[in-house]
Design an enzyme around this catalytic site. Structure first.
Site, PDB file in Angstrom:
ATOM      1  N   ASN A   1       0.855  -1.180   0.000  1.00 46.08           N
ATOM      2  CA  ASN A   1       0.000   0.000   0.000  1.00 46.08           C
ATOM      3  C   ASN A   1       0.900   1.242   0.000  1.00 46.08           C
ATOM      4  OD1 ASN A   1      -1.501   2.238   0.848  1.00 46.08           O
ATOM      5  ND2 ASN A   1      -2.929   0.986   2.028  1.00 46.08           N
TER       6      ASN A   1
ATOM      7  N   ASP B   1      -1.851  -4.089  10.738  1.00 49.90           N
ATOM      8  CA  ASP B   1      -3.244  -4.275  10.361  1.00 49.90           C
ATOM      9  C   ASP B   1      -4.044  -3.229  11.118  1.00 49.90           C
ATOM     10  OD1 ASP B   1      -4.976  -5.708   8.645  1.00 49.90           O
ATOM     11  OD2 ASP B   1      -5.911  -6.597  10.398  1.00 49.90           O
TER      12      ASP B   1
HETATM   13  P1  IMP Z   1      -5.372  -2.903   6.326  1.00 52.80           P
HETATM   14  O1  IMP Z   1      -4.666  -2.563   7.566  1.00 52.80           O
HETATM   15  O2  IMP Z   1      -4.553  -2.551   5.128  1.00 52.80           O
HETATM   16  O3  IMP Z   1      -5.902  -4.296   6.295  1.00 52.80           O
HETATM   17  O4  IMP Z   1      -6.585  -1.906   6.242  1.00 52.80           O
HETATM   18  C1  IMP Z   1      -7.899  -2.232   6.618  1.00 52.80           C
HETATM   19  C2  IMP Z   1      -8.841  -1.187   6.092  1.00 52.80           C
HETATM   20  O5  IMP Z   1      -8.685   0.011   6.832  1.00 52.80           O
HETATM   21  C3  IMP Z   1      -8.670  -0.807   4.636  1.00 52.80           C
HETATM   22  O6  IMP Z   1      -9.962  -0.560   4.107  1.00 52.80           O
HETATM   23  C4  IMP Z   1      -7.853   0.445   4.676  1.00 52.80           C
HETATM   24  O7  IMP Z   1      -8.129   1.281   3.572  1.00 52.80           O
HETATM   25  C5  IMP Z   1      -8.352   1.073   5.959  1.00 52.80           C
HETATM   26  N1  IMP Z   1      -7.296   1.862   6.581  1.00 52.80           N
HETATM   27  C6  IMP Z   1      -6.112   1.392   7.066  1.00 52.80           C
HETATM   28  N2  IMP Z   1      -5.390   2.414   7.570  1.00 52.80           N
HETATM   29  C7  IMP Z   1      -6.142   3.533   7.390  1.00 52.80           C
HETATM   30  C8  IMP Z   1      -5.915   4.913   7.692  1.00 52.80           C
HETATM   31  O8  IMP Z   1      -4.882   5.332   8.210  1.00 52.80           O
HETATM   32  N3  IMP Z   1      -6.912   5.747   7.351  1.00 52.80           N
HETATM   33  C9  IMP Z   1      -8.079   5.346   6.776  1.00 52.80           C
HETATM   34  N4  IMP Z   1      -8.330   4.079   6.455  1.00 52.80           N
HETATM   35  C10 IMP Z   1      -7.352   3.184   6.771  1.00 52.80           C
END
Ligand code: IMP
Length: 191
Positions: free
Chosen positions: A9, A68
């Site tokens: 990401n 996560d």
């Molecule tokens: P993951 O940690 O990449 O699995 O993210 C889980 C979900 O939370 C995804 O939909 C990300 O886009 C969202 N997300 C993770 N970090 C952030 C942040 O800092 N701001 C807003 N959304 C987030």
């Protein structure tokens, strides 16, 4: 020190690179040739973070950390939580995810929510966990263009602006990930 951050990401990578001192070189999954989707099947943020970090260690042999994150909305019983990425469906669409939350909270004044990040670190055969949390509210509409994911609908406590209206530095000072990363950096700096 060189360490793998188990993400592809670009937004997360940018955020973390802005917080980490230059002497710690962060490389991403693409940099080590890992382009596959790493399984995230845990029931908690902590499980998923360790699942990702373990995958990189087991398949590529590198020390690494993985994060996560979940958005926990009080009025939705803490959802979407660990299911934040796929809240509106399997294609992980941020617009659809935000739309779903806004419509579920439509007309509801109780809009308290928090973001929580778990960072799992595997270093020299040892495992460590760092956590960060920020409280705030879900706005009634999308605000701002910066950031990613749920940023346009999350307004941190004591702020009027959403995360998507802040610079990387401003968000990093108060955010879930910023707080967890600060703990990670403190740990790495004392090695
Ligand atoms: P993951 O940690 O990449 O699995 O993210 C889980 C979900 O939370 C995804 O939909 C990300 O886009 C969202 N997300 C993770 N970090 C952030 C942040 O800092 N701001 C807003 N959304 C987030």
């Amino acid at each position: 020190m060189k360490i793998v951050f188990a993400t592809n990401n670009p937004n997360k990578l940018k955020e973390i690179k802005a917080l980490v001192p230059d002497k710690i070189k962060i490389v991403s999954l693409i940099d080590i040739g890992c382009t596959e989707d790493i399984p995230e099947t845990g029931d908690t943020l902590e499980d998923n973070a360790f699942q990702k970090a373990n995958y990189v260690k087991d398949h590529y042999g590198y020390d690494c950390f993985a994060d996560d994150t979940g958005l926990e909305v009080d009025a939705l019983n803490g959802n979407p939580g660990v299911y934040s990425a796929r809240y509106a469906g399997p294609n992980r669409n941020a617009e659809a995810n935000m739309g779903k939350i806004l419509s579920e909270l439509d007309g509801n004044n109780h809009r308290k929510a928090n973001f929580r990040t778990a960072i799992a670190l595997i270093l020299n055969g040892n495992k460590h966990l760092f956590e960060g949390k920020v409280e705030g509210e879900i706005s009634t509409e999308k605000l701002g263009e910066k950031g990613f994911g749920y940023d346009p609908i999350f307004v941190p406590k004591n702020e009027k602006r959403s995360f998507a209206q802040m610079t990387l530095q401003e968000k990093g000072e108060v955010s879930h990930r910023g707080k967890a990363v600060k703990k990670l950096i403190e740990y790495l700096n004392h090695l």
